[in-house]
Write an enzyme that holds these catalytic residues in place. Structure first.
Site, PDB file in Angstrom:
ATOM      1  N   PRO A  17       0.823  -1.208   0.000  1.00 49.83           N
ATOM      2  CA  PRO A  17       0.000   0.000   0.000  1.00 49.83           C
ATOM      3  C   PRO A  17       0.861   1.263   0.000  1.00 49.83           C
ATOM      4  CG  PRO A  17       0.038  -0.979   2.178  1.00 49.83           C
ATOM      5  CD  PRO A  17       0.754  -1.923   1.268  1.00 49.83           C
ATOM      6  N   HIS A  18       0.301   2.315  -0.589  1.00 55.63           N
ATOM      7  CA  HIS A  18       0.980   3.601  -0.665  1.00 55.63           C
ATOM      8  C   HIS A  18      -0.068   4.659  -0.983  1.00 55.63           C
ATOM      9  CE1 HIS A  18       0.907   1.693  -4.616  1.00 55.63           C
ATOM     10  NE2 HIS A  18       0.738   2.909  -5.098  1.00 55.63           N
ATOM     11  N   ALA A  19       0.362   5.907  -0.978  1.00 57.22           N
ATOM     12  CA  ALA A  19      -0.524   7.018  -1.327  1.00 57.22           C
ATOM     13  C   ALA A  19       0.262   7.988  -2.196  1.00 57.22           C
ATOM     14  CB  ALA A  19      -1.043   7.704  -0.065  1.00 57.22           C
TER      15      ALA A  19
END
Length: 144
Positions: free
Chosen positions: A61-63
Site C-alpha cells: 500500500p501507498h498514497a
C-alpha cells in the site's frame, strides 16, 4: 530504504484496514510521512480496491506524495495470521510493505529495490516467516 523502527513482526491485524494502518503508522514512526498519508493509504484501498496486492501473500500500500509523504521509506508488517484484502488471486496477505515517496522517481527506486529483493524466493520466505527483526533489517539493507 527501511529503518529498524519500521519493522513489525507477528502483527495481529484482523482486517485489511488494520494491516494498512499499521504499515502507514510504521512509516510515520520512521519520520517518512504524516498521519494524513496513512489515512490516504486507507482511503485509496476503499476507493480503488486491493490493486496493491501484487503477488500471493504480498501487499504494497501507498498514497500520492502530496498526501503527506516526507521521505522515501519502506515499512514492513508481517501479519500473525494472513488477512483477506479482497484480491481474487493473491489473497490472503501475510506481508505488507508500506511505501512512502515524495516523487515518482523515488517511488520507482523503492519498487526496483523491492523487486530485486523479492526476486529471490528465499528472501520472500524470510520476510514472510522470520521472527527476527534484525535478520529482516539486515536482509533489506543488504539490497541498498
Amino acid at each position: 530504504m527501511i529503518s529498524p523502527n519500521a519493522i513489525y513482526l507477528d502483527y495481529p491485524a484482523t482486517c485489511a484496514e488494520e494491516a494498512i494502518r499499521q504499515s502507514g503508522d510504521a512509516l510515520r514512526d520512521a519520520g517518512a510521512c504524516s498521519e494524513q498519508y496513512t489515512q490516504a493509504m486507507i482511503d485509496s484501498f476503499h476507493q480503488f480496491g486491493p490493486y496493491f496486492v501484487i503477488a500471493p501473500g504480498l501487499a504494497m500500500p501507498h498514497a500520492r506524495p502530496e498526501n503527506g509523504a516526507i521521505a522515501p521509506q519502506i515499512s514492513l508488517v508481517q501479519l500473525r495470521e494472513p488477512v483477506a484484502f479482497g484480491h481474487a488471486e493473491n489473497d490472503p496477505v501475510k506481508l505488507v510493505l508500506g511505501l512512502s515517496a515524495t516523487n515518482s522517481d523515488q517511488h520507482i527506486q523503492l519498487i526496483q529495490k523491492i523487486v530485486t529483493l523479492l526476486g529471490d524466493e528465499d528472501n520472500l520466505q524470510t520476510l514472510m516467516n522470520s521472527h527476527d527483526a534484525q535478520q529482516i533489517y539486515d536482509l533489506m539493507i543488504g539490497e541498498e
